[in-house]
Design an enzyme around this catalytic site. Structure first.
Site, mmCIF file in Angstrom:
data_model
loop_
_atom_site.group_PDB
_atom_site.id
_atom_site.type_symbol
_atom_site.label_atom_id
_atom_site.label_comp_id
_atom_site.label_asym_id
_atom_site.label_seq_id
_atom_site.Cartn_x
_atom_site.Cartn_y
_atom_site.Cartn_z
ATOM 1 N N GLY A 1 0.848 -1.178 0.000
ATOM 2 C CA GLY A 1 0.000 0.000 0.000
ATOM 3 C C GLY A 1 0.884 1.229 0.000
ATOM 4 O O GLY A 1 1.219 1.793 -1.043
ATOM 5 N N SER A 2 1.324 1.645 1.179
ATOM 6 C CA SER A 2 2.220 2.793 1.279
ATOM 7 C C SER A 2 3.571 2.507 0.626
ATOM 8 O O SER A 2 4.226 3.411 0.106
ATOM 9 C CB SER A 2 2.428 3.164 2.752
ATOM 10 O OG SER A 2 1.215 3.576 3.350
ATOM 11 N N ARG B 1 -33.825 22.195 15.811
ATOM 12 C CA ARG B 1 -33.983 21.315 16.973
ATOM 13 C C ARG B 1 -34.087 22.147 18.251
ATOM 14 O O ARG B 1 -33.243 23.022 18.503
ATOM 15 C CB ARG B 1 -32.769 20.381 17.058
ATOM 16 C CG ARG B 1 -32.698 19.514 18.303
ATOM 17 C CD ARG B 1 -33.762 18.444 18.311
ATOM 18 N NE ARG B 1 -33.458 17.424 19.333
ATOM 19 C CZ ARG B 1 -34.282 16.477 19.690
ATOM 20 N NH1 ARG B 1 -35.481 16.389 19.118
ATOM 21 N NH2 ARG B 1 -33.942 15.593 20.599
ATOM 22 N N GLU C 1 -4.536 7.471 -1.280
ATOM 23 C CA GLU C 1 -3.637 8.443 -1.913
ATOM 24 C C GLU C 1 -2.606 8.969 -0.920
ATOM 25 O O GLU C 1 -2.215 10.137 -0.943
ATOM 26 C CB GLU C 1 -4.423 9.564 -2.598
ATOM 27 C CG GLU C 1 -5.327 9.018 -3.702
ATOM 28 C CD GLU C 1 -5.765 10.034 -4.719
ATOM 29 O OE1 GLU C 1 -5.026 11.020 -4.932
ATOM 30 O OE2 GLU C 1 -6.829 9.849 -5.314
#
Length: 383
Positions: free
Chosen positions: A131-132, A267, A362
């Site tokens: 991944g990284s 509310r 990313e």
């Protein structure tokens, strides 16, 4: 609060905002529950020119600049991060990579189709074990005469089951970044398999896939850029991609702000609107400050890109701050809504689920800190 835009950018913002309010916002919750957006949205994005920002008109694009792209992605992020992700990947990572590194034939073959929404692209970098640490990917491409044969697996690929073209990064040489090459692989070739990943925390309307390449054969003309140039192509795409993610995060945070302000005015507790209580106003004010700061950081990157200046570190700063701010904004909005914020009758729980992944893909927040630290100290903490 709003920042000043020129006429062209303001017109794009207003058009995108009105389109998102009509075509995205009313359906976002249903798409989330169904775990799929209506794929007809892709052609609608193309018809609006949203899939062609920064692509020259001669290739079917809409023109525009990096700031235009940020303005668009903020509005799409406000509506539904799954829709924003379709554009970020097909246009931001794939289309713009073809524009920058593609041969004339590759540009003419793919850019008009991608810009029109006739085709979608996916970005095949991440793998089950990388991944990284993308420089150590294991998918291989072996030369066989005039062809390349690709074998390997890609994971968490946005648009993966919908895409017509996959930008695949594969090892063609030595270990490390210099041995990686990029290929444009049509997804209908023999040996190209893909399986959608279901049960995601957020971005549930977006198609996310595992891709298996089992002896996929492509001609050398499918190679994007030079042999061994793939890692540089991937990192250049991600640098600009971080700008787009940051802009999308601004949209998420802004949606949280608008929802919290509206609900706090409606509310009532203890006989008056909860907007009249100081600690509720603090939650809302914190979101508002982060929206403005994140937008400025994203737009600073766009300004550097448009002026042809280095922007990598600034993109990491923007992505780090904006993604963490989006998570914080969603948490604050849920707190304003109280128990109602915890159910999907209201949108803020979805905002939190969608925002959480923005700190991961990313480049994780931790990777952004290492990139910023390396730029400041000159010391590489990756190794």
């Amino acid at each position: 609060m709003d920042l000043e835009l020129g006429d062209a950018h303001r017109e794009l913002r207003d058009v995108a905002r009105a389109w998102v309010d009509k075509e995205v916002v009313p359906y976002a919750a249903a798409w989330d529950r169904a775990e799929s957006v209506d794929t007809a949205i892709v052609r609608k994005l193309g018809d609006m020119g949203f899939l062609g920002i920064e692509i020259p008109e001669e290739y079917g694009g809409s023109g525009g600049d990096a700031l235009s792209y940020c303005v668009l992605l903020e509005e799409l992020g406000r509506g539904d991060s799954s829709v924003r992700g379709i554009v970020s990947v097909s246009l931001g990572l794939v289309g713009k990579s073809i524009k920058s590194y593609g041969s004339e034939q590759q540009k003419r073959d793919w850019l008009p189709r991608l810009c029109a929404g006739e085709s979608l692209g996916c970005f095949g970098l991440t793998e089950p074990g990388t991944g990284s640490d993308a420089a150590n990917l294991t998918t291989r491409a072996v030369r066989d005469g005039e062809d390349w044969v690709l074998t390997g697996t890609k994971m968490f690929i946005t648009n993966g089951t919908w895409a017509d073209i996959a930008l695949i990064f594969a090892r063609t040489g030595q270990p490390g970044p210099k041995g990686v090459t990029a290929f444009l692989v049509p997804t209908d070739v023999p040996g190209f398999g893909r399986t959608e990943i279901k049960g995601k925390l957020g971005l549930r309307g977006q198609a996310t896939a595992e891709i298996v390449l089992d002896g996929v054969r492509v001609p050398d003309s499918a190679r994007l850029g030079g042999e061994g140039q793939g890692f540089r192509i991937a990192m250049a795409a991600l640098d600009k991609g971080r700008m787009g993610v940051a802009a999308g995060c601004v949209g998420v945070a802004r949606a949280c702000l608008e929802a919290a302000v509206r609900y706090a005015g409606e509310r009532e507790q203890f006989g008056k609107p909860i907007a009249s209580y100081q600690l509720v106003q603090e939650l809302i004010a914190d979101i508002a400050v982060d929206v403005e700061a994140a937008r400025l950081l994203a737009w600073r990157v766009a300004d550097l890109v448009d002026r042809g200046k280095p922007f990598g570190t600034e993109a990491s700063v923007a992505k780090l701050f904006a993604s963490e701010a989006a998570v914080k904004a969603a948490n604050n909005a849920i707190q304003v809504f109280g128990g109602y914020g915890y159910i999907d009758e209201y949108p803020v729980s979805k905002y939190l689920r969608d925002a959480r992944v923005l700190t991961l893909y990313e480049g994780t927040s931790q990777i952004q800190k290492l990139l910023i630290g390396r730029a400041l100290t000159g010391v590489n903490a990756f190794v």
